[in-house]
Design a protein around this motif. Structure first.
Motif, PDB file in Angstrom:
ATOM      1  N   GLN A 278       0.827  -4.979   2.695  1.00 55.73           N
ATOM      2  CA  GLN A 278       0.893  -3.760   3.494  1.00 55.73           C
ATOM      3  C   GLN A 278       1.980  -3.871   4.564  1.00 55.73           C
ATOM      4  O   GLN A 278       2.684  -2.894   4.857  1.00 55.73           O
ATOM      5  N   ASN A 281       5.263  -3.507   2.846  1.00 52.72           N
ATOM      6  CA  ASN A 281       5.465  -2.102   2.499  1.00 52.72           C
ATOM      7  C   ASN A 281       5.982  -1.308   3.696  1.00 52.72           C
ATOM      8  O   ASN A 281       6.862  -0.437   3.558  1.00 52.72           O
ATOM      9  N   GLY A 505       6.181   0.899  -2.569  1.00 49.14           N
ATOM     10  CA  GLY A 505       5.534   2.197  -2.446  1.00 49.14           C
ATOM     11  C   GLY A 505       5.359   2.930  -3.748  1.00 49.14           C
ATOM     12  O   GLY A 505       5.022   4.137  -3.753  1.00 49.14           O
ATOM     13  N   ARG A 507       3.083   2.189  -5.893  1.00 54.41           N
ATOM     14  CA  ARG A 507       1.643   2.251  -6.112  1.00 54.41           C
ATOM     15  C   ARG A 507       0.957   2.341  -4.753  1.00 54.41           C
ATOM     16  O   ARG A 507       1.354   1.685  -3.789  1.00 54.41           O
ATOM     17  N   SER A 508      -0.091   3.140  -4.698  1.00 52.61           N
ATOM     18  CA  SER A 508      -0.848   3.300  -3.467  1.00 52.61           C
ATOM     19  C   SER A 508      -1.787   2.113  -3.273  1.00 52.61           C
ATOM     20  O   SER A 508      -2.329   1.554  -4.247  1.00 52.61           O
ATOM     21  N   ASP A 510      -4.604   2.382  -2.332  1.00 52.86           N
ATOM     22  CA  ASP A 510      -5.913   2.823  -2.819  1.00 52.86           C
ATOM     23  C   ASP A 510      -6.247   2.177  -4.157  1.00 52.86           C
ATOM     24  O   ASP A 510      -7.417   2.123  -4.555  1.00 52.86           O
TER      25      ASP A 510
END
Length: 542
Positions: A278, A281, A505, A507-508, A510
């Motif tokens: 994260q 990202n 970015g 893929r999320s 989530d």
């Protein structure tokens, strides 16, 4: 330094695709007695000196090596070290240079061919040697070492940790390794940053993850190169692994396997890995990471970005990165690089992720097809003799170095090359390069090859080595290897695809739980269990 099992003395003597090659074994008995050497030729002398005993008929050996992009010659026999070695050992080497941007692909193609030369040198022989050796491609060396390799045997006898690191769980040895027996050689790569950019923007050296974000953001937005263009690349990397080794330990994670209180963990299967991705990202989305890191994977791309005054920070070698870049930018009015200590993470984690082990990944194996196994063993043993170590590290006395008060000092042809070569390119004309070969790396090589800033950087990071948290380079039994090799290959491919997609970015986050669930379905827990077993066997081995 948290060295635990290895001590903290000046000299650390107790320390760093699934191709079934059935055609590589010709079925003969490869014990020492079954391979005969010409009686008129001896390739090593008495223990410790490595000189030829007699000058009979010259022996020729074929050896495969990966082409070194910094070597400006066409054949390794152009190197003065190998010329002198031929004179001393009476062995002529026929070098077969594997080429291609992807060394893994070149090696795999060689192994798939089933037709191996006498010697195979590779930069991942620490793992590939045992794997292919257990499949019959490479010779098991234990008895040969006992009979024909007195120099190497002496090292193993005096350094049981080295023997532990090069042996399989079954006690088999399949390659002659590159060794780092001195503390100074355990730190080879580290984070590097433009000191002149920091000073121009009145910024301090980054010490925490938050500091790094703020510094990289300033590099991106405040035009530190002064050309009034938005062309700065705050952090340049040639792959995701490089970034993870730099920043992952600050998040309590690593690139792949690591140790947590005696338990083997696979980093992407743990929550800390998500937190690290994260953060990456965030950097990527704000243009703080090189957007071409998945494409510009060769050293030449990083060199171009540094020498065009666009790169702000990176992680790399003390010599071929820090010294070479400093040499290439010598005419730049302010260019200066400084090494940084490992960053402290959000939960206080701080560990150096780039340290070497006493046994490096580089090594040389002997083909089971060879009809000159004994000769090959003797020639490789010469690499560990006093004279062989000097040749491999420094070249020939009077050419690339002089002894000054007992210290091998590089001559001007290395650091002030008359043909305009940088120090890395120049040195590789004379020797294999700093012991990156089946030999012992001499700390005096790096002591003078390193510029002052590199020496200071190594001092910064050395105290943050923690062998208790680093996964040692264990080798698996043939059964363990059969159990996990295909599983791990698929897991790594899946990991690479998704990790890079999360960073970029595509893929999320989530989807991260699905990523972890898929790893479980791919039997990652089974792989971890095998590595736990191998780790415990390593700890308990003699």
């Amino acid at each position: 330094m948290k060295t635990s099992r290895f001590g903290n003395s000046a000299v650390l003597l107790m320390l760093v695709f699934v191709l079934l090659v059935t055609a590589c074994s010709n079925g003969k008995d490869n014990t020492p007695e079954s391979s005969t050497a010409p009686s008129t030729t001896a390739t090593t002398g008495k223990e410790g000196d490595g000189a030829a005993e007699s000058k009979g008929e010259k022996v020729s050996l074929d050896a495969w090596v990966l082409t070194d992009g910094n070597f400006r010659g066409s054949d390794y026999n152009e190197k003065d070290s190998f010329k002198k070695m031929e004179e001393l050992t009476n062995v002529h080497m026929n070098w077969i240079q594997g080429s291609g941007a992807n060394g893994v692909e070149a090696f795999n193609l060689l192994m798939a061919s089933g037709q191996l030369p006498d010697l195979v040198a590779y930069n991942a022989m620490k793992t590939e040697g045992p794997k292919y050796g257990q499949q019959g491609a490479f010779v098991e060396l234990s008895e040969y070492i006992a009979q024909y390799a007195p120099n190497f045997k002496k090292i193993l006898d005096e350094n049981p940790e080295v023997k532990r690191l090069i042996s399989t769980a079954d006690g088999e040895i399949y390659h002659f390794p590159q060794l780092n027996l001195h503390e100074y050689n355990l730190v080879q790569m580290f984070p590097q940053i433009r000191q002149d950019w920091l000073e121009k923007l009145e910024l301090a050296e980054p010490k925490t993850i938050e500091d790094w974000y703020n510094v990289l953001k300033a590099f991106k937005t405040q035009d530190p190169n002064g050309n009034k263009k938005d062309d700065e690349i705050p952090f340049v990397s040639v792959n995701l692994s490089n970034m993870v080794k730099t920043f992952g330990p600050a998040f309590g994670t690593d690139w792949e396997f690591y140790i947590d209180n005696g338990k083997v963990k696979f980093a992407p299967y743990e929550a800390e890995y998500k937190e690290m991705l994260q953060w990456f990202n965030k950097l990527y989305a704000e243009g703080l990471i090189d957007p071409n890191y998945l494409v510009d994977t060769e050293f030449k791309f990083l060199t171009e970005k540094v020498t065009t005054d666009r790169a702000g920070a990176w992680a790399g070698w003390s010599g071929s990165y820090m010294r070479s870049f400093s040499d290439l930018m010598a005419d730049h009015p302010s260019f200066q690089i400084v090494g940084t200590e490992p960053p402290t993470g959000p939960n206080g984690d701080k560990r150096f992720g780039f340290h070497a082990w006493p046994v490096g990944n580089v090594g040389v194996a002997i083909s089971a097809q060879s009809e000159k196994i004994v000769e090959a063993v003797k020639w490789l043993d010469f690499q560990y003799s006093k004279e062989g170590i000097m040749l491999n590290n420094f070249g020939v006395e009077g050419v690339s170095y002089e002894m000054v008060d007992g210290y091998p000092t590089f001559s001007d042809v290395v650091f002030n090359n008359p043909n305009g070569l940088n120090s890395t390119e120049s040195l590789l004309n004379y020797t294999i390069g700093g012991g990156m070969w089946a030999t012992v790396a001499d700390e005096r090589y790096l002591e003078q090859y390193d510029i002052e800033q590199a020496v200071e950087a190594k001092a910064k990071v050395g105290s943050y080595i923690d062998f208790d948290k680093s996964m040692p380079p264990v080798t698996l039994t043939s059964e363990q290897n059969d159990q996990v090799i295909s599983l791990l290959a698929d897991i790594r491919t899946f990991r690479d695809e998704y990790a890079n997609a999360f960073v970029m970015g595509n893929r999320s986050f989530d989807e991260y739980d699905k990523f972890v669930d898929q790893l479980k379905k791919m039997k990652v827990e089974e792989v971890i269990a095998v590595y736990q077993e191998a780790y415990e066997s390593y700890l308990n081995s003699n």
